[in-house]
Design an enzyme around this catalytic site. Structure first.
Site, short mmCIF file in Angstrom:
data_model
loop_
_atom_site.label_atom_id
_atom_site.label_comp_id
_atom_site.label_asym_id
_atom_site.label_seq_id
_atom_site.Cartn_x
_atom_site.Cartn_y
_atom_site.Cartn_z
N SER A 1 -0.69 7.30 6.90
CA SER A 1 -1.79 8.06 7.49
C SER A 1 -3.05 7.84 6.66
CB SER A 1 -1.45 9.56 7.55
OG SER A 1 -1.28 10.08 6.23
N ILE B 1 0.86 -1.19 0.00
CA ILE B 1 0.00 0.00 0.00
C ILE B 1 0.89 1.23 0.00
CG2 ILE B 1 -1.80 1.30 1.20
CD1 ILE B 1 -2.71 -1.30 2.50
N THR B 2 0.72 2.09 -0.98
CA THR B 2 1.44 3.37 -0.99
C THR B 2 0.61 4.40 -0.24
OG1 THR B 2 0.49 4.23 -3.07
CG2 THR B 2 2.40 2.76 -3.25
N ALA C 1 0.86 4.91 2.98
CA ALA C 1 0.37 4.02 4.05
C ALA C 1 0.64 4.53 5.46
CB ALA C 1 1.01 2.64 3.88
N TYR D 1 -6.76 18.33 -9.21
CA TYR D 1 -7.06 17.12 -8.45
C TYR D 1 -8.09 16.25 -9.20
CZ TYR D 1 -8.24 14.12 -4.48
OH TYR D 1 -8.44 13.04 -3.66
#
Length: 278
Positions: free
Chosen positions: A11, A6-7, A9, A161
């Site tokens: 917070s 998981i990148t 990861a 975004y």
């Protein structure tokens, strides 16, 4: 025991999802920028029951750092069951990465694109395996202008975004078509309006509204994390690929996100933007 990378990861939904996946006894590979935060996250995830926890440093604003991350993964792991591309951010003002890429597009889309392309052979060898992209409902209404991907002719944090999140869905769908029949599934998802730190970089005049929204409307990081951990581990989605999820259900993405020609062009342009310098 599955190996789940998981990148982003340390917070937010990345850390919450890592804890949830850990409860099943799987090995978690946590990726983040800050060594201290990585160490703290590893302690938290171990306590949640993980069969093993490893940490790897990476700054997704640096293609060199992403390439080093991929090398480390390939050197350390014979298989990878889940690659969750979750790292991302929001920039209220236009900034560029060290590679000269507008930072929101560079981190939120190109970072996951480059890492996935570098690890795709490992994912195929590990099949059945899953690749995930944290997108957003904000991709609805977004567009892609290939003549101004960096928004040099008028920048807005919201537009940057949203555009990056459209790119997440387009790439997930294009990659799913490319690896069809290999046993690798590729999906994108909206985690919900999560009360996480990503909103902290909004302009000052928007902060009071965000504070109210966090209390009244937004979901917790734990609930947002469940959107990721569900797609990472639940047998209910075995074999499901090329989909966009909201609230753990397949939802039709935006019209532009369904444009396969647009997705293919995005892949081609993205490949040129991550080519190593001569």
């Amino acid at each position: 025991m599955k190996t789940i990378l998981i990148t982003g990861a340390t917070s937010g939904i990345g850390l919450a999802a890592a804890q949830q996946c850990a409860a099943g006894g799987d090995r978690l590979v946590l990726v983040g920028r800050n060594p201290r935060k990585l160490a703290d996250a590893a302690t938290t995830v171990r306590a949640a029951g993980a069969g093993g926890v490893d940490t790897l440093e990476c700054d997704f604003a640096s293609q060199g750092s992403i390439r080093q991350l991929a090398k480390s993964v390939l050197a350390q792991y014979d298989r990878l069951d889940v690659l969750a591309n979750n790292a991302g951010g929001y920039h209220k003002n236009r900034v560029e990465t060290e590679d000269g890429i507008e930072a929101t597009f560079g981190v939120n889309h190109l970072g996951g694109f480059l890492l996935t392309e570098l690890l795709i052979d490992l994912m195929v060898r590990s099949a059945p395996s899953r690749i995930l992209f944290t997108s957003s409902v904000l991709h609805f209404g977004a567009g892609l202008d290939f003549d101004d991907l960096g928004l040099e002719r008028g920048y807005s944090g919201e537009q940057a975004y949203s555009r990056s999140k459209l790119a997440n869905v387009l790439y997930a769908r294009a990659l799913a078509r490319r690896v069809e029949g290999t046993g690798v599934t590729v999906n994108a998802f909206h985690p919900g309006a999560v009360a996480s730190g990503i909103w902290d970089s909004l302009p000052w005049f928007g902060q009071p509204l965000v504070a109210v929204a966090k209390r009244l409307f937004m979901i917790s990081v734990e609930e947002g994390g469940r959107a990721l951990s569900y797609l990472a581990t639940d047998p209910e989605v075995d074999g499901v690929t090329g989909a966009y999820f909201q609230k753990n259900r397949i939802k039709t993405p935006s019209r532009r996100a369904q444009d396969d020609a647009l997705g293919q062009r995005l892949c081609e342009v993205s490949a040129t933007l991550v080519e190593p310098a001569e």
